[in-house]
Motif scaffolding. Structure first.
Motif, PDB file in Angstrom:
ATOM      1  N   LEU A 106     -18.641   8.601  28.121  1.00  0.00           N
ATOM      2  CA  LEU A 106     -19.507   7.908  27.170  1.00  0.00           C
ATOM      3  C   LEU A 106     -19.848   8.816  25.985  1.00  0.00           C
ATOM      4  N   ALA A 107     -20.197  10.069  26.299  1.00  0.00           N
ATOM      5  CA  ALA A 107     -20.553  11.005  25.230  1.00  0.00           C
ATOM      6  C   ALA A 107     -19.374  11.202  24.277  1.00  0.00           C
ATOM      7  N   ALA A 108     -18.168  11.210  24.824  1.00  0.00           N
ATOM      8  CA  ALA A 108     -16.980  11.456  24.007  1.00  0.00           C
ATOM      9  C   ALA A 108     -16.519  10.208  23.268  1.00  0.00           C
ATOM     10  N   GLN A 136     -13.848  -0.317  18.889  1.00  0.00           N
ATOM     11  CA  GLN A 136     -14.137   0.831  19.739  1.00  0.00           C
ATOM     12  C   GLN A 136     -15.235   0.490  20.755  1.00  0.00           C
ATOM     13  N   ALA A 137     -16.284  -0.182  20.292  1.00  0.00           N
ATOM     14  CA  ALA A 137     -17.375  -0.557  21.204  1.00  0.00           C
ATOM     15  C   ALA A 137     -16.855  -1.446  22.320  1.00  0.00           C
ATOM     16  N   ASN A 138     -16.012  -2.420  21.966  1.00  0.00           N
ATOM     17  CA  ASN A 138     -15.471  -3.321  22.987  1.00  0.00           C
ATOM     18  C   ASN A 138     -14.522  -2.599  23.928  1.00  0.00           C
ATOM     19  N   ALA A 139     -13.700  -1.723  23.371  1.00  0.00           N
ATOM     20  CA  ALA A 139     -12.739  -1.013  24.211  1.00  0.00           C
ATOM     21  C   ALA A 139     -13.453  -0.117  25.217  1.00  0.00           C
ATOM     22  N   ILE A 140     -14.480   0.603  24.762  1.00  0.00           N
ATOM     23  CA  ILE A 140     -15.234   1.470  25.672  1.00  0.00           C
ATOM     24  C   ILE A 140     -15.918   0.634  26.754  1.00  0.00           C
ATOM     25  N   ALA A 141     -16.503  -0.467  26.330  1.00  0.00           N
ATOM     26  CA  ALA A 141     -17.151  -1.338  27.310  1.00  0.00           C
ATOM     27  C   ALA A 141     -16.131  -1.881  28.302  1.00  0.00           C
ATOM     28  N   ASP A 142     -14.963  -2.260  27.808  1.00  0.00           N
ATOM     29  CA  ASP A 142     -13.910  -2.752  28.700  1.00  0.00           C
ATOM     30  C   ASP A 142     -13.534  -1.702  29.732  1.00  0.00           C
ATOM     31  N   LEU A 143     -13.283  -0.492  29.250  1.00  0.00           N
ATOM     32  CA  LEU A 143     -12.804   0.554  30.161  1.00  0.00           C
ATOM     33  C   LEU A 143     -13.874   0.948  31.168  1.00  0.00           C
ATOM     34  N   LEU A 144     -15.116   1.020  30.714  1.00  0.00           N
ATOM     35  CA  LEU A 144     -16.171   1.526  31.598  1.00  0.00           C
ATOM     36  C   LEU A 144     -16.764   0.453  32.505  1.00  0.00           C
ATOM     37  N   THR A 145     -16.335  -0.783  32.324  1.00  0.00           N
ATOM     38  CA  THR A 145     -16.807  -1.815  33.241  1.00  0.00           C
ATOM     39  C   THR A 145     -15.643  -2.508  33.959  1.00  0.00           C
ATOM     40  N   ALA A 146     -14.438  -1.939  33.838  1.00  0.00           N
ATOM     41  CA  ALA A 146     -13.277  -2.537  34.499  1.00  0.00           C
ATOM     42  C   ALA A 146     -13.261  -2.159  35.975  1.00  0.00           C
ATOM     43  N   HIS A 147     -12.675  -3.034  36.777  1.00  0.00           N
ATOM     44  CA  HIS A 147     -12.470  -2.701  38.187  1.00  0.00           C
ATOM     45  C   HIS A 147     -11.191  -1.905  38.340  1.00  0.00           C
ATOM     46  N   THR A 148     -11.257  -0.818  39.069  1.00  0.00           N
ATOM     47  CA  THR A 148     -10.061  -0.007  39.262  1.00  0.00           C
ATOM     48  C   THR A 148      -9.305  -0.473  40.487  1.00  0.00           C
ATOM     49  N   HIS A 149      -8.003  -0.233  40.461  1.00  0.00           N
ATOM     50  CA  HIS A 149      -7.204  -0.470  41.649  1.00  0.00           C
ATOM     51  C   HIS A 149      -7.581   0.536  42.717  1.00  0.00           C
ATOM     52  N   THR A 150      -7.642   0.113  43.915  1.00  0.00           N
ATOM     53  CA  THR A 150      -8.059   1.012  44.990  1.00  0.00           C
ATOM     54  C   THR A 150      -6.869   1.488  45.800  1.00  0.00           C
ATOM     55  N   ILE A 157     -19.869  -0.898  37.165  1.00  0.00           N
ATOM     56  CA  ILE A 157     -19.205   0.328  36.744  1.00  0.00           C
ATOM     57  C   ILE A 157     -18.239   0.762  37.835  1.00  0.00           C
ATOM     58  N   PRO A 158     -17.023   1.171  37.452  1.00  0.00           N
ATOM     59  CA  PRO A 158     -16.036   1.570  38.466  1.00  0.00           C
ATOM     60  C   PRO A 158     -16.482   2.816  39.238  1.00  0.00           C
ATOM     61  N   ASP A 159     -15.817   3.056  40.345  1.00  0.00           N
ATOM     62  CA  ASP A 159     -16.215   4.123  41.262  1.00  0.00           C
ATOM     63  C   ASP A 159     -15.692   5.473  40.792  1.00  0.00           C
ATOM     64  N   ILE A 160     -16.370   6.026  39.781  1.00  0.00           N
ATOM     65  CA  ILE A 160     -16.065   7.382  39.327  1.00  0.00           C
ATOM     66  C   ILE A 160     -17.361   8.181  39.374  1.00  0.00           C
ATOM     67  N   ARG A 183     -25.330  -6.544  31.074  1.00  0.00           N
ATOM     68  CA  ARG A 183     -26.314  -5.609  30.527  1.00  0.00           C
ATOM     69  C   ARG A 183     -25.661  -4.247  30.286  1.00  0.00           C
ATOM     70  N   VAL A 184     -24.855  -3.788  31.244  1.00  0.00           N
ATOM     71  CA  VAL A 184     -24.162  -2.515  31.077  1.00  0.00           C
ATOM     72  C   VAL A 184     -23.241  -2.576  29.866  1.00  0.00           C
ATOM     73  N   ARG A 185     -22.491  -3.649  29.766  1.00  0.00           N
ATOM     74  CA  ARG A 185     -21.601  -3.788  28.603  1.00  0.00           C
ATOM     75  C   ARG A 185     -22.391  -3.805  27.304  1.00  0.00           C
ATOM     76  N   PHE A 186     -23.510  -4.485  27.299  1.00  0.00           N
ATOM     77  CA  PHE A 186     -24.368  -4.546  26.113  1.00  0.00           C
ATOM     78  C   PHE A 186     -24.864  -3.154  25.729  1.00  0.00           C
ATOM     79  N   LEU A 187     -25.357  -2.404  26.704  1.00  0.00           N
ATOM     80  CA  LEU A 187     -25.875  -1.061  26.428  1.00  0.00           C
ATOM     81  C   LEU A 187     -24.774  -0.146  25.899  1.00  0.00           C
ATOM     82  N   ILE A 188     -23.606  -0.238  26.503  1.00  0.00           N
ATOM     83  CA  ILE A 188     -22.499   0.606  26.062  1.00  0.00           C
ATOM     84  C   ILE A 188     -22.105   0.271  24.633  1.00  0.00           C
ATOM     85  N   ARG A 189     -21.993  -1.003  24.336  1.00  0.00           N
ATOM     86  CA  ARG A 189     -21.593  -1.383  22.979  1.00  0.00           C
ATOM     87  C   ARG A 189     -22.612  -0.922  21.946  1.00  0.00           C
TER      88      ARG A 189
END
Lengths: 224, 224
Positions: A170-172, A200-214, A158-161, A97-103
């Motif tokens: 997202l705005a940018a 662009q839609a896929n890339a933003i969704a990828d980045l904003l829903t990726a798991h970050t290394h801890t 969504i990653p821990d930011i 759902r998050v990926r869908f909304l972002i795209r």
DNA sequence: TATAAATTTTGACAAGCGACAAATTACTGT
DNA sequence: ACAGTAATTTGTCGCTTGTCAAAATTTATA
């Protein structure tokens, strides 16, 4: 620049007065978003709209009120694209759902690049226009994003930011479409092509829903 | 707006002529970045610089050449921050090096927010200013980012997204500082506070060096 | 100090700005 | 057809814009 935008903005079943208003709004949205408020003159707007001088003042009272009317019309364009999105997404599982909304948001930013252009423009320095935008649209948009962020964090989609950074990222994401002239010069391609918008839609969704290394935080500190 | 920027921009060991030039450049950078080219008048620049009318034309030949001189000076500010970065990073292992470069770039964007403001501004519509910027600075900056991207992909430090999208994320990472007035109204905080700058630098580094899930593409298509 | 050059100051110009007022035309309801 | 109103068109106002020109002043050089 084309000599006359009136013919494009015109609906056929409308009276002449309404056609004048619509043509002025279409021209105003375009010029305000491309040049900014101060650099756009009333005569320039009227010329692009293909109507007579002083009709903006007659129909909208003055430049300030005309600008507000343009913002309302512009929000209408964006709202028409974004309003159905939440309904369409309510049965999707959290992460998708998050990926869908972002795209969908990125695609809307590409379809109405004037919004990002004006936000980048007016957000730089304070004044009555920024206050008006924040009071009427930006604040509630931020609250909406905050809600999506909250749900996305709870489901770990969504990653821990921090929320603030998520919001501005997202705005940018519309910057690529906002800077379409630079994009053309730099890449030779059209930023609004379907394939480019999807990328662009896929890339933003990828980045904003990726798991970050801890494990990287400690290494970061070592280099600072 | 403060009445006079000259006292701040002045070096003490310089002649009066050079002080006039420096004050004009400082005022020009500030006003061009806050208001844009067309909305900034020569008299306004001279007033903010605390010098007499017409001195801009005398020292720089005209508004166009003065703008180019401002861009050169602005590039100098940014270059002074970014130039040492590559040397400092050359012994860091690939993944941490990418994170280091990204964080330094974000901090530079916060230290010199005028750069992002002008790029967002001029990138919107084509013209001699955008062409000049692309030819003199933007193209080579893009090539630098492309090189970092290439190395980052080879070491798998950067997720699998197209270069163009990576570039515009990074370029747009300064939006939070560019839109500092909106940021203040929206969050009540100062975007340039050290903690805020670090948070943004870390968030961007986290997002741009995170590993993406590779299983989501099919699910995306199901919702489209 | 005398002279030339560089710089600062003052004056002026055509063009464009947003806004107001009045005249003219088009439309509406009766 | 007529009156009343809405919409368009034309004219003008004080003000600001970027730039050119020239006078006045300061600085540099001999």
């Amino acid at each position: 620049m084309s000599a006359n935008i009136g013919a494009l903005a015109v609906g056929d079943g409308k009276g002449k007065s309404e056609r004048t208003r619509d043509a002025l709004l279409a021209a105003g949205i375009r010029l305000f978003s491309e040049q900014g408020y101060d650099a756009t003159s009333t005569r320039q707007v009227e010329a692009l709209a293909g109507v007579q001088r002083n009709l903006m003042t007659y129909h909208f009272g003055g430049k300030e009120d005309f600008w507000k009317a343009c913002m309302v019309a512009l929000n209408g364009r964006m709202g028409a694209l974004l309003e159905p999105v939440f309904d369409q997404s309510k049965d999707i599982e959290p992460r998708e759902r998050v990926r869908f909304l972002i795209r969908r948001y990125v695609r809307a930013s590409a379809a109405v690049p004037e919004v990002a252009r004006i936000l980048f423009d007016e957000g730089r320095s304070s004044g009555w226009r920024l206050e008006w935008l924040v009071d009427n649209y930006i604040r509630s948009f931020f609250d909406t994003i905050a809600q999506v962020f909250k749900e996305g964090r709870q489901s770990n989609a969504i990653p821990d930011i921090p929320l603030i950074n998520f919001y501005y990222f997202l705005a940018a994401s519309g910057a690529m479409f906002s800077m379409s002239a630079e994009f053309k010069l730099l890449t030779g391609k059209d930023a609004f092509e379907d394939a480019m918008v999807d990328a662009q839609a896929n890339a933003i969704a990828d980045l904003l829903t990726a798991h970050t290394h801890t494990t990287v935080k400690a290494a970061d500190a070592a280099n600072d």
